[in-house]
Scaffold this motif. Structure first.
Motif, PDB file in Angstrom:
ATOM      1  N   LYS A   1      68.757  66.945  54.236  1.00  0.00           N
ATOM      2  CA  LYS A   1      68.500  67.420  52.883  1.00  0.00           C
ATOM      3  C   LYS A   1      67.970  66.293  52.008  1.00  0.00           C
ATOM      4  O   LYS A   1      68.477  66.027  50.933  1.00  0.00           O
ATOM      5  CB  LYS A   1      69.778  67.999  52.270  1.00  0.00           C
ATOM      6  N   GLU A   2      66.933  65.594  52.478  1.00  0.00           N
ATOM      7  CA  GLU A   2      66.345  64.542  51.664  1.00  0.00           C
ATOM      8  C   GLU A   2      65.718  65.167  50.434  1.00  0.00           C
ATOM      9  O   GLU A   2      65.145  66.247  50.482  1.00  0.00           O
ATOM     10  CB  GLU A   2      65.338  63.749  52.475  1.00  0.00           C
ATOM     11  N   LEU A   3      65.815  64.465  49.328  1.00  0.00           N
ATOM     12  CA  LEU A   3      65.389  65.021  48.057  1.00  0.00           C
ATOM     13  C   LEU A   3      64.018  64.520  47.647  1.00  0.00           C
ATOM     14  O   LEU A   3      63.690  63.350  47.841  1.00  0.00           O
ATOM     15  CB  LEU A   3      66.407  64.645  46.973  1.00  0.00           C
ATOM     16  N   THR A   4      63.251  65.415  47.055  1.00  0.00           N
ATOM     17  CA  THR A   4      61.992  65.020  46.438  1.00  0.00           C
ATOM     18  C   THR A   4      62.334  64.267  45.157  1.00  0.00           C
ATOM     19  O   THR A   4      63.465  64.345  44.672  1.00  0.00           O
ATOM     20  CB  THR A   4      61.137  66.257  46.103  1.00  0.00           C
TER      21      THR A   4
ATOM     22  N   LEU B   1      63.869  66.649  42.623  1.00  0.00           N
ATOM     23  CA  LEU B   1      65.239  67.044  42.937  1.00  0.00           C
ATOM     24  C   LEU B   1      66.203  65.873  42.757  1.00  0.00           C
ATOM     25  O   LEU B   1      67.342  66.067  42.330  1.00  0.00           O
ATOM     26  CB  LEU B   1      65.335  67.604  44.354  1.00  0.00           C
ATOM     27  N   ALA B   2      65.740  64.665  43.061  1.00  0.00           N
ATOM     28  CA  ALA B   2      66.575  63.483  42.851  1.00  0.00           C
ATOM     29  C   ALA B   2      66.871  63.293  41.361  1.00  0.00           C
ATOM     30  O   ALA B   2      67.985  62.920  40.983  1.00  0.00           O
ATOM     31  CB  ALA B   2      65.905  62.241  43.426  1.00  0.00           C
TER      32      ALA B   2
ATOM     33  N   LYS C   1      69.498  65.789  40.509  1.00  0.00           N
ATOM     34  CA  LYS C   1      70.799  65.346  41.005  1.00  0.00           C
ATOM     35  C   LYS C   1      71.380  64.285  40.081  1.00  0.00           C
ATOM     36  O   LYS C   1      72.566  64.328  39.731  1.00  0.00           O
ATOM     37  CB  LYS C   1      70.670  64.788  42.419  1.00  0.00           C
TER      38      LYS C   1
ATOM     39  N   TYR D   1      67.933  71.449  41.444  1.00  0.00           N
ATOM     40  CA  TYR D   1      68.670  70.632  42.414  1.00  0.00           C
ATOM     41  C   TYR D   1      69.785  71.443  43.062  1.00  0.00           C
ATOM     42  O   TYR D   1      69.924  71.436  44.282  1.00  0.00           O
ATOM     43  CB  TYR D   1      69.251  69.377  41.742  1.00  0.00           C
TER      44      TYR D   1
ATOM     45  N   SER E   1      68.497  74.013  45.431  1.00  0.00           N
ATOM     46  CA  SER E   1      67.936  73.430  46.649  1.00  0.00           C
ATOM     47  C   SER E   1      69.012  73.070  47.672  1.00  0.00           C
ATOM     48  O   SER E   1      68.730  72.958  48.856  1.00  0.00           O
ATOM     49  CB  SER E   1      67.120  72.182  46.315  1.00  0.00           C
ATOM     50  N   GLN E   2      70.237  72.897  47.207  1.00  0.00           N
ATOM     51  CA  GLN E   2      71.325  72.503  48.098  1.00  0.00           C
ATOM     52  C   GLN E   2      72.049  73.704  48.708  1.00  0.00           C
ATOM     53  O   GLN E   2      72.906  73.529  49.578  1.00  0.00           O
ATOM     54  CB  GLN E   2      72.326  71.620  47.347  1.00  0.00           C
TER      55      GLN E   2
END
Length: 105
Positions: free
Chosen positions: A42-45, A48-49, A52, A100, A103-104
């Motif tokens: 689940k690496e974030l763009t 999205l980071a 987070k 975010y 997306s999780q």
């Protein structure tokens, strides 16, 4: 004579307490590989980071953070609306936080 004995006793206690070597703790097992694989999956763009980071910084001021998977999208929606008002987060930042969390799931 008594003061010499007390001074000597205090010095010995100080040396003993500072000089003793504790046995090393049992070696800690390395982290389970499943945890790192989950994080990599689940690496974030960058967007999205940012969401987070906003989630962690805005929400953790008042309470513990919940894992995004703790609730469904339907359950998150009223929570996010209610918390937006309390945390005084603007709509743009709230959209980032919502993206975010979604997306999780």
């Amino acid at each position: 004579m008594k003061s010499k004995i007390l001074t000597l006793t205090a010095a010995v206690l100080l040396l003993v307490s500072c000089g003793t070597k504790k046995a090393p703790a049992a070696p800690v097992a390395p982290a389970a590989p499943a945890v790192t694989e989950t994080v990599k999956a689940k690496e974030l763009t960058p967007e999205l980071a940012a969401g987070k980071s906003l989630y962690e910084n805005s929400c953790a001021k008042c309470h513990k953070l919940y894992e995004p998977t703790k609730f469904t999208k339907e359950e998150w929606q009223p929570i996010l609306v209610r918390m937006q008002k309390k945390a005084k987060v603007d709509d743009t930042n709230m959209a980032s936080i919502t993206n975010y969390i979604h997306s999780q799931l």
